[in-house]
Design a protein around this motif. Structure first.
Motif, PDB file in Angstrom:
ATOM      1  N   GLY A 135      -9.682  -0.506 -12.098  1.00 28.56           N
ATOM      2  CA  GLY A 135     -10.257   0.616 -12.613  1.00 28.56           C
ATOM      3  C   GLY A 135      -9.703   1.862 -12.505  1.00 28.56           C
ATOM      4  N   MET A 136      -8.700   2.087 -11.579  1.00 31.26           N
ATOM      5  CA  MET A 136      -7.728   3.164 -11.662  1.00 31.26           C
ATOM      6  C   MET A 136      -6.253   2.909 -11.317  1.00 31.26           C
ATOM      7  SD  MET A 136      -8.488   4.765  -7.770  1.00 31.26           S
ATOM      8  CE  MET A 136      -7.041   5.997  -8.169  1.00 31.26           C
ATOM      9  N   GLY A 137      -5.529   3.728 -11.683  1.00 32.40           N
ATOM     10  CA  GLY A 137      -4.020   3.518 -11.280  1.00 32.40           C
ATOM     11  C   GLY A 137      -3.247   3.622 -12.581  1.00 32.40           C
TER      12      GLY A 137
ATOM     13  N   PRO B 129       0.893  -1.238   0.221  1.00 29.88           N
ATOM     14  CA  PRO B 129       0.067  -0.193   0.079  1.00 29.88           C
ATOM     15  C   PRO B 129       0.848   1.355   0.054  1.00 29.88           C
ATOM     16  CG  PRO B 129      -0.185  -0.927   2.283  1.00 29.88           C
ATOM     17  CD  PRO B 129       0.548  -2.079   1.156  1.00 29.88           C
ATOM     18  N   GLU B 130       2.093   1.279   0.605  1.00 32.77           N
ATOM     19  CA  GLU B 130       2.800   2.549   0.552  1.00 32.77           C
ATOM     20  C   GLU B 130       4.168   2.548  -0.497  1.00 32.77           C
ATOM     21  OE1 GLU B 130       2.193   4.593   2.848  1.00 32.77           O
ATOM     22  OE2 GLU B 130       0.642   3.313   3.761  1.00 32.77           O
ATOM     23  N   GLU B 131       3.661   1.522  -1.533  1.00 34.61           N
ATOM     24  CA  GLU B 131       4.798   1.695  -2.497  1.00 34.61           C
ATOM     25  C   GLU B 131       4.496   2.840  -3.418  1.00 34.61           C
ATOM     26  OE1 GLU B 131       5.936  -1.374  -6.316  1.00 34.61           O
ATOM     27  OE2 GLU B 131       4.729  -1.977  -4.540  1.00 34.61           O
ATOM     28  N   ASP B 132       3.523   3.071  -3.995  1.00 32.04           N
ATOM     29  CA  ASP B 132       2.988   4.007  -4.805  1.00 32.04           C
ATOM     30  C   ASP B 132       1.589   4.642  -4.668  1.00 32.04           C
ATOM     31  OD1 ASP B 132       2.995   6.129  -6.462  1.00 32.04           O
ATOM     32  OD2 ASP B 132       3.262   5.010  -8.446  1.00 32.04           O
TER      33      ASP B 132
ATOM     34  N   THR C 297       0.502   7.659  -5.196  1.00 37.08           N
ATOM     35  CA  THR C 297       0.234   8.834  -6.013  1.00 37.08           C
ATOM     36  C   THR C 297      -1.092   8.780  -6.651  1.00 37.08           C
ATOM     37  OG1 THR C 297       1.670   7.918  -7.947  1.00 37.08           O
ATOM     38  CG2 THR C 297       2.737   9.332  -6.227  1.00 37.08           C
ATOM     39  N   GLY C 298      -1.625   9.908  -7.055  1.00 32.82           N
ATOM     40  CA  GLY C 298      -3.033  10.054  -7.513  1.00 32.82           C
ATOM     41  C   GLY C 298      -3.975   9.490  -6.832  1.00 32.82           C
ATOM     42  N   GLY C 299      -3.870   9.436  -5.617  1.00 33.46           N
ATOM     43  CA  GLY C 299      -4.911   8.894  -4.549  1.00 33.46           C
ATOM     44  C   GLY C 299      -5.128   7.297  -4.818  1.00 33.46           C
ATOM     45  N   PHE C 300      -4.176   6.628  -5.232  1.00 39.07           N
ATOM     46  CA  PHE C 300      -4.107   5.164  -5.167  1.00 39.07           C
ATOM     47  C   PHE C 300      -4.105   4.515  -3.955  1.00 39.07           C
ATOM     48  CE2 PHE C 300      -2.562   1.058  -6.350  1.00 39.07           C
ATOM     49  CZ  PHE C 300      -3.331   0.587  -7.363  1.00 39.07           C
ATOM     50  N   THR C 301      -5.220   3.753  -3.783  1.00 38.30           N
ATOM     51  CA  THR C 301      -5.235   2.902  -2.640  1.00 38.30           C
ATOM     52  C   THR C 301      -5.546   1.464  -2.441  1.00 38.30           C
ATOM     53  OG1 THR C 301      -7.941   3.193  -2.582  1.00 38.30           O
ATOM     54  CG2 THR C 301      -6.653   4.730  -1.609  1.00 38.30           C
TER      55      THR C 301
END
Length: 217
Positions: free
Chosen positions: A156-158, A22-25, A27-31
């Motif tokens: 759907g996102m990322g 979860p902490e890898e990247d 950015t862009g609000g990616f959860t």
């Protein structure tokens, strides 16, 4: 001439962002970081070991280098030895502290420097992670092979794997006895890239059926 080989984990909808945690990247609000974890098993580990048991150097973007440098030097397994002993070439637009052994910074005109690097004698250059950097390599047609592990999940996102020549589609697929697939995937349009992928299934669910024409990115 040295080959550049991209090794990536991607979802069915082409997302490659933060597969490991979860902490890898974020950015862009990616959860959704860490989406590969439920699917890792001995078979996939063996596949990764085989692909990394051959001689290689590493070609990495800045963020992936920092993540790897903070983890792999402290591991003792065979995979760690291969990574730690490899020569590391790091592409970065900003100054970077190179704490990991055998590390060299690539700065200035990165594309031209990598072209020079490919012309040198040496083992293949493996690219792990490095999502933004991979887009630069693909855009300038510097990638020779893509080795993809495709997981049975859509997010759907990322950040997605984008190919300079357009979307990547399944061209042929065949079953493994292990309920995994090996398939040939090609970008729509002209490209010299050789793309090899492994479809990873969730053994607790009905296997994902990927047929010719399935769009990956």
């Amino acid at each position: 001439m040295r080959k550049i080989i991209v090794l990536s984990f991607i979802t069915l909808d082409g997302v490659m962002q933060a597969p490991g945690g979860p902490e890898e990247d974020p950015t862009g609000g990616f959860t959704s970081g860490g989406w590969t974890v439920p699917y890792f098993d001995d078979f996939l580990g063996k596949t990764m070991t085989e692909q990394m048991s051959r001689p290689f150097d590493l070609l990495l973007g800045r963020k992936t280098y920092e993540i790897f440098a903070g983890y792999w030097p402290y591991q003792k397994d065979p995979s760690a030895a291969g990574l730690n002993n490899a020569k590391k070439y790091v592409a970065s637009k900003t100054p970077l502290k190179l704490d990991w052994s055998n590390s060299t910074l690539i700065s200035g005109d990165v594309v031209q420097e990598i072209k020079k690097l490919k012309k040198q004698d040496g083992p293949e250059l493996q690219v792990h992670g490095s999502g933004n950097f991979i887009q630069t390599l693909l855009k300038h047609d510097l990638v020779d092979e893509l080795w993809l592990k495709i997981f049975p999940i859509t997010l759907g996102m990322g950040k997605r794997l984008r190919h300079h020549y357009g979307s990547i589609y399944i061209a042929r697929s065949e079953n493994f006895a292990t309920r995994r697939h090996r398939c040939l995937v090609r970008p729509r349009g002209r490209s010299k890239n050789r793309i090899v992928c492994l479809i990873v299934h969730d053994e607790a669910k009905t296997p994902v059926k990927l047929s010719r024409g399935h769009r990956l990115t």
